[in-house]
Write an enzyme that holds these catalytic residues in place. Sequence first.
Site, short mmCIF file in Angstrom:
data_model
loop_
_atom_site.label_atom_id
_atom_site.label_comp_id
_atom_site.label_asym_id
_atom_site.label_seq_id
_atom_site.Cartn_x
_atom_site.Cartn_y
_atom_site.Cartn_z
N ASP A 101 -37.28 60.76 14.64
CA ASP A 101 -36.80 61.27 13.35
C ASP A 101 -37.81 60.95 12.25
O ASP A 101 -38.73 60.16 12.46
CB ASP A 101 -35.41 60.67 13.06
CG ASP A 101 -34.51 61.66 12.35
OD1 ASP A 101 -35.03 62.53 11.63
OD2 ASP A 101 -33.28 61.54 12.49
N ASP A 150 -29.82 69.90 9.88
CA ASP A 150 -28.97 69.56 11.04
C ASP A 150 -27.92 70.64 11.27
O ASP A 150 -27.31 71.13 10.32
CB ASP A 150 -28.22 68.25 10.79
CG ASP A 150 -29.15 67.05 10.71
OD1 ASP A 150 -30.38 67.24 10.82
OD2 ASP A 150 -28.63 65.94 10.54
C1 GLA Z 1 -31.16 63.20 11.05
C2 GLA Z 1 -31.45 64.14 12.22
C3 GLA Z 1 -30.20 64.31 13.06
C4 GLA Z 1 -29.74 62.95 13.57
C5 GLA Z 1 -29.52 62.01 12.40
C6 GLA Z 1 -29.26 60.58 12.86
O1 GLA Z 1 -30.25 63.76 10.16
O2 GLA Z 1 -31.89 65.40 11.74
O3 GLA Z 1 -30.44 65.18 14.13
O4 GLA Z 1 -30.69 62.44 14.46
O5 GLA Z 1 -30.66 61.96 11.54
O6 GLA Z 1 -29.11 59.68 11.82
#
Ligand code: GLA
Length: 417
Positions: free
Chosen positions: A167, A228
């Site tokens: 990430d 997301d």
């Molecule tokens: C970000 C990523 C997600 C997930 C969260 C976890 O938002 O884009 O896919 O991994 O972090 O905290």
Amino acid sequence: MAAMAAAGRRALGRWALALAALAAAAAALDNGVARTPPMGWLHWERFLCGTDCAADPRHCVSEQLFRDMADLMASEGWKDVGYEYLCIDDCWMAPTRDKRGRLQPDPERFPSGIRKLADYVHSKGLKLGIYSDVGNKTCAGFPGSYNHYELDAQTFASWGVDLLKFDGCNSDTLELLAEGYRNMSLALNKTGRSIVYSCEWPFYLRPVQQPNYTEIKQYCNHWRNFYDVYDSWSSIKSILDWTAIHQDSIVKIAGPGGWNDPDMLVIGNFGLSWDQAVTQMAMWAIMAAPLFMSNDLRDISPQAKWLLQNKEVIAINQDPLGKQGYRITKDKNFELWERPLSGSAHAVAVLNRQEIGGPRNFTFSLTFLGNGLACNPTCSVQQVLPTSRDWGFHSWVSSLSVEVNPTGTVLLKVVAL
Ligand code: GLA
């Protein structure tokens, strides 16, 4: 004479440089994995950061959750159709590193440790994925890999990890972000273990800088570009719209070893109607997307399972040519997409974006498809979704008329004969 020879050498030099640049443009991260889009399961969308196992033992992020999913992936046909990587997302770690500076799992939720979990997952014929972050902390505030790339890569490899989702939260500068993504890729390679490297580099870069996809593809096996995914139709729509708007820059870069990642499949949860679930599955196949389900395999409807395990749509997603599809037109609230496949074939999706009324017919000429070559001089047409159906043989001047439910998609496979 000498001047001419020197000019010739310079020209040759320029040629060599241009050729090297071309070779680099085509190069994907050469770690032997993700030759087709990876498939598996990832906990985030469905299970988020559940850490209170006392209050909610069935839904907290724990080794039990992953053992349950591993059992079901092996026993319920998921592995057999290709879902291979069982992946841990954020919140698996203890709040601090161990005495030797290594990441460690939360001792209460992962009492047996990740090595044991990896062994278990491998014993089921599956692979294990894990999560970390390029910055100081993960997005949920657990320890990140900044300043520890080599050590963390070695730790993951020593545990037998097969995929790393990396990430991009909490990086101080864009230079550090890029450097971190590159360094972790090199560190993973150095371990000698084949580890799929899943990045969010372009997503975190994009608000400030146009991503250099040629470079990103040299370091990552797949990469998130956009927000997301949520368990909702508006989320699926926004991902499709983003992808279509940016298709000129992102489609050409995808191929064996490197894929655009529109995020997890949320089919089998709460937010999508049946037609919307069909749309997600069909369009993720058209987009050559990694297929990571985020759902509860202990509690999933037979319909959702049928869709997620549909071999024909999975075959389109996994087509060995590895070309990503794109939108051809948008007309009367219909969208027509196609994806070139191996064997002179094309996948074709007709998506009904109208959210009022009932099923509507979309009629299109087969000459529209594949620059006129998809059905030339004749072709066979098979419908894959929402149900499998044989549309028989057609010539390149034929028109097809398909009925599509609101927010639904009809997915076809057209094979030129
Ligand atoms: C970000 C990523 C997600 C997930 C969260 C976890 O938002 O884009 O896919 O991994 O972090 O905290």
